[in-house]
Design a protein around this motif. Structure first.
Motif, PDB file in Angstrom:
ATOM      1  N   SER A  49       3.049   6.937   6.712  1.00 46.07           N
ATOM      2  CA  SER A  49       2.567   7.086   5.340  1.00 46.07           C
ATOM      3  C   SER A  49       1.158   6.529   5.113  1.00 46.07           C
ATOM      4  CB  SER A  49       3.544   6.418   4.376  1.00 46.07           C
ATOM      5  OG  SER A  49       3.656   5.036   4.669  1.00 46.07           O
ATOM      6  N   LEU A 103       4.113  13.066   4.527  1.00 44.47           N
ATOM      7  CA  LEU A 103       3.688  11.700   4.839  1.00 44.47           C
ATOM      8  C   LEU A 103       4.268  10.661   3.890  1.00 44.47           C
ATOM      9  CD1 LEU A 103      -0.072  12.400   5.662  1.00 44.47           C
ATOM     10  CD2 LEU A 103       1.833  12.118   7.263  1.00 44.47           C
ATOM     11  N   ALA A 104       5.245  11.050   3.093  1.00 44.73           N
ATOM     12  CA  ALA A 104       5.856  10.110   2.144  1.00 44.73           C
ATOM     13  C   ALA A 104       6.679   9.076   2.898  1.00 44.73           C
ATOM     14  CB  ALA A 104       6.734  10.858   1.160  1.00 44.73           C
ATOM     15  N   ARG A 105       6.759   7.897   2.290  1.00 44.36           N
ATOM     16  CA  ARG A 105       7.600   6.858   2.885  1.00 44.36           C
ATOM     17  C   ARG A 105       9.054   7.286   2.786  1.00 44.36           C
ATOM     18  NH1 ARG A 105       4.931   1.460   0.243  1.00 44.36           N
ATOM     19  NH2 ARG A 105       2.993   1.576   1.418  1.00 44.36           N
TER      20      ARG A 105
END
Length: 108
Positions: A49, A103-105
């Motif tokens: 992320s 790319l999100a956590r």
């Protein structure tokens, strides 16, 4: 960036420098940049992320260099456009929903 570091090292070893200290300092700065870009690329491949922030910073640095390429005695507009066009494209792509989702956590 790694190729630029190699070229600078070869230049230091083969060409007379007006200032050896400046040549070495420039090579070290470019090497640090190469490590940063490599870390961002590896992070992107691993879908970490933090990559979006690093990629954005690098694109802003490239835009600053591109603006410099348009100005001054040794202005090279072709180099400026070659740097600014992909930088703007990458900045736009960094904020698309698909990239943000990729790319999100991970949610706990």
């Amino acid at each position: 960036m790694i190729v630029v570091v190699v070229v600078l090292i070869v230049d230091i070893l083969t060409l007379p420098a007006a200032s050896l200290a400046s040549a070495i300092a420039l090579t070290v700065i470019v090497a640090i940049g190469a490590v940063f870009v490599s870390a961002v690329a590896i992070g992107a491949l691993r879908r970490q992320s933090w990559v979006r922030g690093g990629a954005l910073i690098w694109q802003l640095v490239q835009i600053a260099i591109a603006i410099g390429a348009f100005q001054g005695t040794f202005a090279q507009p072709a180099i400026g456009w070659a740097l600014i066009a992909p930088s703007v494209l990458v900045i736009v792509l960094l904020f698309t929903s698909s990239v943000m989702a990729a790319l999100a956590r991970p949610q706990a």
